[in-house]
Design a protein around this motif. Sequence first.
Motif, PDB file in Angstrom:
ATOM      1  N   VAL A   1      -2.670   1.362 -13.735  1.00 53.63           N
ATOM      2  CA  VAL A   1      -1.308   1.230 -13.224  1.00 53.63           C
ATOM      3  C   VAL A   1      -1.332   0.729 -11.784  1.00 53.63           C
ATOM      4  CG1 VAL A   1       0.846   2.437 -12.712  1.00 53.63           C
ATOM      5  CG2 VAL A   1      -0.456   3.042 -14.755  1.00 53.63           C
ATOM      6  N   THR A   2      -2.210   1.286 -10.971  1.00 51.71           N
ATOM      7  CA  THR A   2      -2.297   0.886  -9.568  1.00 51.71           C
ATOM      8  C   THR A   2      -2.612  -0.599  -9.438  1.00 51.71           C
ATOM      9  OG1 THR A   2      -2.972   3.092  -8.836  1.00 51.71           O
ATOM     10  CG2 THR A   2      -3.552   1.245  -7.404  1.00 51.71           C
TER      11      THR A   2
ATOM     12  N   ASN B   1       2.005   6.927  -6.738  1.00 53.05           N
ATOM     13  CA  ASN B   1       0.977   7.844  -7.207  1.00 53.05           C
ATOM     14  C   ASN B   1       1.245   9.295  -6.822  1.00 53.05           C
ATOM     15  OD1 ASN B   1      -0.802   6.170  -8.689  1.00 53.05           O
ATOM     16  ND2 ASN B   1      -1.612   5.313  -6.796  1.00 53.05           N
ATOM     17  N   GLU B   2       2.224   9.519  -5.954  1.00 48.98           N
ATOM     18  CA  GLU B   2       2.627  10.889  -5.617  1.00 48.98           C
ATOM     19  C   GLU B   2       3.675  11.413  -6.595  1.00 48.98           C
ATOM     20  OE1 GLU B   2       3.987  10.515  -1.639  1.00 48.98           O
ATOM     21  OE2 GLU B   2       1.964  10.356  -0.776  1.00 48.98           O
ATOM     22  N   GLY B   3       4.191  10.528  -7.455  1.00 41.72           N
ATOM     23  CA  GLY B   3       5.216  10.914  -8.415  1.00 41.72           C
ATOM     24  C   GLY B   3       4.648  11.115  -9.802  1.00 41.72           C
ATOM     25  N   THR B   4       5.429  10.736 -10.800  1.00 44.12           N
ATOM     26  CA  THR B   4       5.044  10.956 -12.193  1.00 44.12           C
ATOM     27  C   THR B   4       3.752  10.237 -12.558  1.00 44.12           C
ATOM     28  OG1 THR B   4       7.392  11.098 -12.713  1.00 44.12           O
ATOM     29  CG2 THR B   4       5.887  10.872 -14.559  1.00 44.12           C
ATOM     30  N   VAL B   5       3.575   9.022 -12.026  1.00 44.67           N
ATOM     31  CA  VAL B   5       2.361   8.253 -12.330  1.00 44.67           C
ATOM     32  C   VAL B   5       1.113   9.022 -11.914  1.00 44.67           C
ATOM     33  CG1 VAL B   5       1.091   6.151 -11.724  1.00 44.67           C
ATOM     34  CG2 VAL B   5       3.519   6.020 -12.272  1.00 44.67           C
ATOM     35  N   GLY B   6       1.224   9.817 -10.859  1.00 45.65           N
ATOM     36  CA  GLY B   6       0.080  10.584 -10.377  1.00 45.65           C
ATOM     37  C   GLY B   6      -0.405  11.641 -11.341  1.00 45.65           C
ATOM     38  N   THR B   7       0.382  11.943 -12.366  1.00 43.57           N
ATOM     39  CA  THR B   7      -0.032  12.936 -13.361  1.00 43.57           C
ATOM     40  C   THR B   7      -0.913  12.342 -14.458  1.00 43.57           C
ATOM     41  OG1 THR B   7       1.930  12.601 -14.764  1.00 43.57           O
ATOM     42  CG2 THR B   7       2.119  14.198 -12.968  1.00 43.57           C
ATOM     43  N   LEU B   8      -1.050  11.019 -14.473  1.00 42.10           N
ATOM     44  CA  LEU B   8      -1.898  10.380 -15.474  1.00 42.10           C
ATOM     45  C   LEU B   8      -3.374  10.669 -15.208  1.00 42.10           C
ATOM     46  CD1 LEU B   8      -0.149   6.884 -15.466  1.00 42.10           C
ATOM     47  CD2 LEU B   8      -0.139   8.485 -17.391  1.00 42.10           C
ATOM     48  N   HIS B   9      -4.194  10.537 -16.249  1.00 47.02           N
ATOM     49  CA  HIS B   9      -5.632  10.684 -16.045  1.00 47.02           C
ATOM     50  C   HIS B   9      -6.141   9.537 -15.172  1.00 47.02           C
ATOM     51  CE1 HIS B   9      -6.458   7.578 -19.142  1.00 47.02           C
ATOM     52  NE2 HIS B   9      -5.444   8.128 -19.790  1.00 47.02           N
TER      53      HIS B   9
ATOM     54  N   GLY C   1       0.807  -1.215   0.000  1.00 48.66           N
ATOM     55  CA  GLY C   1       0.000   0.000   0.000  1.00 48.66           C
ATOM     56  C   GLY C   1       0.839   1.263   0.000  1.00 48.66           C
ATOM     57  N   GLN C   2       1.907   1.271   0.801  1.00 49.71           N
ATOM     58  CA  GLN C   2       2.769   2.449   0.856  1.00 49.71           C
ATOM     59  C   GLN C   2       3.509   2.656  -0.459  1.00 49.71           C
ATOM     60  OE1 GLN C   2       3.039   4.858   3.275  1.00 49.71           O
ATOM     61  NE2 GLN C   2       4.205   5.830   1.618  1.00 49.71           N
ATOM     62  N   ALA C   3       3.974   1.557  -1.052  1.00 46.27           N
ATOM     63  CA  ALA C   3       4.672   1.667  -2.341  1.00 46.27           C
ATOM     64  C   ALA C   3       3.747   2.248  -3.411  1.00 46.27           C
ATOM     65  CB  ALA C   3       5.195   0.299  -2.771  1.00 46.27           C
TER      66      ALA C   3
END
Length: 240
Positions: free
Chosen positions: A226-227, A211-219, A204-206
């Motif tokens: 991805v999650t 999702n706080e990084g680049t992946v979090g910018t996805l729609h 969960g933490q990973a």
Amino acid sequence: MLLRLPASVPEAQECMAAGAVPVGGATLVWAVWQRDGFPEQAMSLRNLPEANAVAHDGLGAAVVLNRVDDRVPEVLRRAAATVGTGAVRRTATVGGNLVGSTLRCLLPAALVLDARATVLERDRTHESPLAEVVAKQPLLLGIRWREPVASSYRKLPAEPGGPPPLVVAAAVHDEGGGRRHLRVAVRDGYDVLSDDVTCDGDTGQAVRTMNEGTVGTLHPEARDVVTQQVTDLLTRAADI
């Protein structure tokens, strides 16, 4: 057009010096040549041993995609298996997909394996980051990577003639001392983004950190895919 088939690196360098144009599997350049005219000389690396290697930690640039088998990590094998049709995979090459294609279906898989490219120039061979290879499009001899603990790949369905489908690649690497690292790469349209986070057993933490990084910018829809992909991979990797 004269097609040259060098059998050694020095022969290939001689062909480059003579102006021979790399042909790869010809799946990408043939239509352009038919439209714009054929070069006087072309060069294929299909007889060059270094460009035809298939191993647990590397692939040659001249390897056709249907030869990418279970000797390589799952993420790369699945990526190769989803490119085009069976007829395309019998002729399209690793190097052509990474360097010549705008879709670059293998690139997310190569990125999560932390792969580096071996580049052939007229007077030397050298290693280069994949990002530089994609940008400069040199003559690729092959790629090498770190073998992961586990990896996965997913390409969503897409309408024929529509935008490129979403691609998600992920791999877990052992860093030693009980530490592990998660690398994720996503092709969204024609853009490829990647990120890496520490994964110490807390899935969960990973995922939250990712999702706080680049992946979090996805729609949101892409982020959900991805999650799920990463959660499944981390759960599987925990048992290895």
